[in-house]
Scaffold this motif. Structure first.
Motif, PDB file in Angstrom:
ATOM      1  N   TRP A  72      69.010  37.528  35.204  1.00 60.74           N
ATOM      2  CA  TRP A  72      67.857  37.613  34.432  1.00 60.74           C
ATOM      3  C   TRP A  72      67.325  38.501  33.647  1.00 60.74           C
ATOM      4  CZ3 TRP A  72      63.339  41.249  34.601  1.00 60.74           C
ATOM      5  CH2 TRP A  72      63.439  42.563  36.228  1.00 60.74           C
ATOM      6  N   MET A  73      68.223  39.785  33.934  1.00 59.35           N
ATOM      7  CA  MET A  73      67.992  40.563  31.865  1.00 59.35           C
ATOM      8  C   MET A  73      68.767  40.341  31.155  1.00 59.35           C
ATOM      9  SD  MET A  73      67.043  44.270  34.357  1.00 59.35           S
ATOM     10  CE  MET A  73      67.596  44.319  35.837  1.00 59.35           C
ATOM     11  N   SER A  74      69.706  40.069  31.450  1.00 58.59           N
ATOM     12  CA  SER A  74      70.251  39.310  30.764  1.00 58.59           C
ATOM     13  C   SER A  74      69.288  37.814  29.506  1.00 58.59           C
ATOM     14  CB  SER A  74      72.427  38.292  30.848  1.00 58.59           C
ATOM     15  OG  SER A  74      72.912  39.657  31.750  1.00 58.59           O
ATOM     16  N   GLY A  75      68.774  37.022  29.655  1.00 57.53           N
ATOM     17  CA  GLY A  75      68.147  36.353  29.659  1.00 57.53           C
ATOM     18  C   GLY A  75      67.418  36.712  28.527  1.00 57.53           C
ATOM     19  N   LEU A  76      66.352  37.883  29.621  1.00 61.29           N
ATOM     20  CA  LEU A  76      65.544  38.381  28.873  1.00 61.29           C
ATOM     21  C   LEU A  76      66.282  39.145  27.480  1.00 61.29           C
ATOM     22  CD1 LEU A  76      62.176  39.278  28.687  1.00 61.29           C
ATOM     23  CD2 LEU A  76      63.387  41.609  29.409  1.00 61.29           C
ATOM     24  N   ALA A  77      67.152  39.399  27.067  1.00 61.43           N
ATOM     25  CA  ALA A  77      68.011  40.015  25.680  1.00 61.43           C
ATOM     26  C   ALA A  77      68.656  38.989  25.311  1.00 61.43           C
ATOM     27  CB  ALA A  77      68.907  40.774  26.770  1.00 61.43           C
ATOM     28  N   ALA A  78      68.405  37.843  25.905  1.00 66.31           N
ATOM     29  CA  ALA A  78      69.198  36.075  25.065  1.00 66.31           C
ATOM     30  C   ALA A  78      68.071  36.557  24.219  1.00 66.31           C
ATOM     31  CB  ALA A  78      69.506  35.978  25.903  1.00 66.31           C
ATOM     32  N   LEU A  79      67.332  35.992  24.864  1.00 73.20           N
ATOM     33  CA  LEU A  79      66.118  35.224  24.329  1.00 73.20           C
ATOM     34  C   LEU A  79      65.392  35.758  23.028  1.00 73.20           C
ATOM     35  CD1 LEU A  79      64.136  33.711  27.500  1.00 73.20           C
ATOM     36  CD2 LEU A  79      64.697  33.092  25.182  1.00 73.20           C
ATOM     37  N   THR A  80      65.077  37.408  23.213  1.00 73.28           N
ATOM     38  CA  THR A  80      64.466  38.355  22.334  1.00 73.28           C
ATOM     39  C   THR A  80      66.166  38.167  21.408  1.00 73.28           C
ATOM     40  OG1 THR A  80      64.358  40.222  23.965  1.00 73.28           O
ATOM     41  CG2 THR A  80      64.539  40.820  21.555  1.00 73.28           C
ATOM     42  N   GLY A  81      66.899  38.113  21.595  1.00 76.60           N
ATOM     43  CA  GLY A  81      68.563  37.551  20.814  1.00 76.60           C
ATOM     44  C   GLY A  81      68.098  36.906  19.354  1.00 76.60           C
ATOM     45  N   THR A  82      68.120  35.968  19.596  1.00 75.02           N
ATOM     46  CA  THR A  82      68.078  34.553  19.560  1.00 75.02           C
ATOM     47  C   THR A  82      66.455  33.901  18.754  1.00 75.02           C
ATOM     48  OG1 THR A  82      67.245  33.015  21.421  1.00 75.02           O
ATOM     49  CG2 THR A  82      70.087  33.723  20.945  1.00 75.02           C
ATOM     50  N   ARG A  83      65.536  34.769  18.947  1.00 72.70           N
ATOM     51  CA  ARG A  83      64.242  34.501  18.720  1.00 72.70           C
ATOM     52  C   ARG A  83      63.844  34.265  16.721  1.00 72.70           C
ATOM     53  NH1 ARG A  83      61.175  38.143  21.803  1.00 72.70           N
ATOM     54  NH2 ARG A  83      60.780  36.635  23.082  1.00 72.70           N
ATOM     55  N   GLY A  84      63.636  33.113  16.963  1.00 68.37           N
ATOM     56  CA  GLY A  84      63.497  32.486  15.602  1.00 68.37           C
ATOM     57  C   GLY A  84      64.880  31.885  14.837  1.00 68.37           C
ATOM     58  N   THR A  85      65.776  31.941  15.854  1.00 65.28           N
ATOM     59  CA  THR A  85      66.897  31.624  15.405  1.00 65.28           C
ATOM     60  C   THR A  85      67.598  29.760  15.267  1.00 65.28           C
ATOM     61  OG1 THR A  85      68.326  32.383  17.154  1.00 65.28           O
ATOM     62  CG2 THR A  85      67.819  34.111  15.480  1.00 65.28           C
ATOM     63  N   GLY A  86      66.832  29.662  16.317  1.00 67.38           N
ATOM     64  CA  GLY A  86      66.831  28.357  16.665  1.00 67.38           C
ATOM     65  C   GLY A  86      68.386  28.157  17.934  1.00 67.38           C
ATOM     66  N   ILE A  87      68.975  29.290  17.751  1.00 61.90           N
ATOM     67  CA  ILE A  87      69.944  28.941  18.425  1.00 61.90           C
ATOM     68  C   ILE A  87      70.151  28.829  19.863  1.00 61.90           C
ATOM     69  CG2 ILE A  87      71.897  30.729  19.689  1.00 61.90           C
ATOM     70  CD1 ILE A  87      72.000  32.671  16.752  1.00 61.90           C
ATOM     71  N   PRO A  88      70.229  28.029  20.615  1.00 61.97           N
ATOM     72  CA  PRO A  88      70.156  27.163  21.925  1.00 61.97           C
ATOM     73  C   PRO A  88      70.937  28.323  22.809  1.00 61.97           C
ATOM     74  CG  PRO A  88      72.342  26.291  21.069  1.00 61.97           C
ATOM     75  CD  PRO A  88      71.239  26.946  20.090  1.00 61.97           C
ATOM     76  N   VAL A  89      69.721  28.354  23.690  1.00 63.45           N
ATOM     77  CA  VAL A  89      69.944  29.733  24.939  1.00 63.45           C
ATOM     78  C   VAL A  89      69.980  28.901  25.872  1.00 63.45           C
ATOM     79  CG1 VAL A  89      68.871  31.841  26.632  1.00 63.45           C
ATOM     80  CG2 VAL A  89      68.678  31.730  23.750  1.00 63.45           C
ATOM     81  N   VAL A  90      70.928  29.556  26.960  1.00 63.26           N
ATOM     82  CA  VAL A  90      71.411  28.410  28.480  1.00 63.26           C
ATOM     83  C   VAL A  90      71.804  29.844  29.224  1.00 63.26           C
ATOM     84  CG1 VAL A  90      72.940  27.364  29.949  1.00 63.26           C
ATOM     85  CG2 VAL A  90      73.212  26.775  27.735  1.00 63.26           C
ATOM     86  N   GLN A  91      70.170  29.751  30.349  1.00 62.71           N
ATOM     87  CA  GLN A  91      70.230  30.957  31.455  1.00 62.71           C
ATOM     88  C   GLN A  91      71.208  29.968  32.821  1.00 62.71           C
ATOM     89  OE1 GLN A  91      68.476  34.040  31.454  1.00 62.71           O
ATOM     90  NE2 GLN A  91      69.338  33.858  33.279  1.00 62.71           N
ATOM     91  N   THR A  92      71.914  30.650  33.683  1.00 58.20           N
ATOM     92  CA  THR A  92      72.108  30.753  34.725  1.00 58.20           C
ATOM     93  C   THR A  92      71.429  32.652  35.855  1.00 58.20           C
ATOM     94  OG1 THR A  92      74.366  29.533  34.332  1.00 58.20           O
ATOM     95  CG2 THR A  92      74.196  30.843  35.938  1.00 58.20           C
TER      96      THR A  92
END
Length: 413
Positions: free
Chosen positions: A117-137
């Motif tokens: 879950w913490m990786s998901g938080l970091a990934a969403l921060t890193g992709t914010r405003g970019t349109g890069i798709p995020v997959v979460q496990t």
């Protein structure tokens, strides 16, 4: 007309506490590390450009490591460069996410896959405003952990709320079992954005060992494997042993054998064995190296996997891959992996008047032909559904839904 070959997909895996380079056996080094390492290696083997981002937990680590299989591992400066328990890393996730944002502005990935879950938080921060798709496990859910551990849960109090937000904001969530889908939908994650892809096992390494080194003529062997924590249910296996004659129980897990005397859970289990009169029939092996585990599993008549809850549970699949039948509690991922009456037996997660665990164990030990059928079926089941190539196929199909970059979804076999 000439056609250019499609470029490899650029895939970013975020695993904030579980490095694919870590040595297994530490308090926060286990199944997630193996999952990320195996998935990354197989994606790279299919020609993709794969980068794993994990936290720098030692000052000696270089920023970038390239593995022999072609995976790039980036050690992210977020928090002190020392080992920190994963439940204490939340405060450093803004730094982690900010680092990802800077890196991905320079080299944009086609898809980001966050693990935990913490990786998901970091990934969403890193992709914010970019349109890069995020997959979460998630690998494990805070709602489940809180339900079963109660006040002993050491997760940050914000975990459950953040997990729900991650699932609602991520483009897709990969669950490891059907039971997890139910939890995710209850958290508000749209079911149409959830796919089930299980964890995998190296079925080349975990395979039947013809001569596992077990002395002939000895007692019937029961085996339990896992971290030495109360939820794994080793005490229940010990109590059942008292009603299973001519049998021994081996428990593999925890610190190295010489250090077991100082382990609180090991001491509790020793007291339980003494209380039930089976101390001489219970052997605690401590940490068993991975390379020795297939022979140990092959030597067992039954693998007992009796956790009170289990997000997925890789041990039953490892045992089945070794041709060993399994008795498992009907919880979490074990509901998917162990086929009751085919590869083993599912039992309730707690002793009650309606089920006798010892009777189930005795009936299987007394029926070698049925154990042999279960063992053969278990090996076939592991090969059909739980190889790492099967897992990578499933994950790749999810990626392919989210990015216009052509990504091969299956390996040539």
């Amino acid at each position: 007309m000439t056609y250019s070959k499609p470029r490899p997909g650029r895939i970013a895996l975020v695993s904030e506490h579980a490095s694919p380079l870590a040595e297994l056996g530490g308090p926060d080094a286990g199944g997630q590390n193996v999952y990320v390492a195996q998935l990354a290696a197989r994606l790279a083997g299919r020609g993709h450009d794969v980068t794993v981002y994990t936290r720098r937990d030692s000052p000696d680590l270089p920023t970038l490591v390239r593995t022999p299989l072609g995976v790039k591992v980036v050690h992210v400066p977020a928090g002190p460069p020392t080992a920190v328990p994963k439940d204490e890393l939340l405060v450093w996730m803004p730094d982690f996410g900010g680092y990802l944002s800077r890196m991905w502005r320079l080299a944009r990935p086609d898809v980001v896959h966050a693990h935990f879950w913490m990786s998901g938080l970091a990934a969403l921060t890193g992709t914010r405003g970019t349109g890069i798709p995020v997959v979460q496990t998630y690998h494990a859910l805070g709602t489940v952990k809180r339900r079963y551990q109660g006040p002993e849960d050491t997760s940050p109090p914000e975990r459950v709320g953040i997990e729900a937000r991650i699932g609602q904001e991520a483009d897709h969530t990969i669950a490891t079992c059907a039971d997890e889908v139910v939890e995710l939908v209850a958290m508000g994650v749209p079911e149409e954005r959830i796919s089930v892809v299980p964890c995998g096992v190296d079925t080349t390494r975990f395979s039947p060992v013809p001569d596992p080194g077990r002395p002939p003529g000895g007692p019937r062997r029961l085996l339990s494997v896992g971290r030495l924590v109360p939820r794994k249910g080793f005490d229940r296996a010990i109590k059942a042993l008292a009603e299973v004659p001519n049998a021994e129980l081996l428990i593999a897990g925890g610190p190295d054998a010489p250090l077991l005397f100082a382990d609180p859970e090991a001491e509790r289990l020793r007291k339980t064995a003494s209380e039930y009169g089976v101390a001489e029939r219970v052997t605690m092996l401590g940490c068993v190296p991975q390379e020795k585990m297939p022979a140990l599993m092959s030597s067992a008549d039954l693998l007992l996997s009796l956790p009170r809850y289990e997000p997925f549970g890789i041990v039953p699949i490892e045992a089945m891959a070794c041709g060993t039948p399994v008795v498992a509690t009907a919880v979490g991922g074990q509901l998917d992996t162990v086929v009751d009456g085919v590869t083993g037996a599912l039992v309730p997660p707690a002793d009650d008047g309606g089920h006798d665990l010892a009777a189930t164990i005795r009936s299987l030990l007394d029926d070698p032909a049925r154990r042999a059928r279960y063992g053969e079926a278990g090996r076939a089941h592991a090969l059909a559904r739980y190889t790492w190539d099967e897992v990578t196929d499933g994950v790749s199909r999810v990626y392919a839904q989210l990015t216009p970059v052509p990504l091969p979804t299956e390996v040539a076999r």
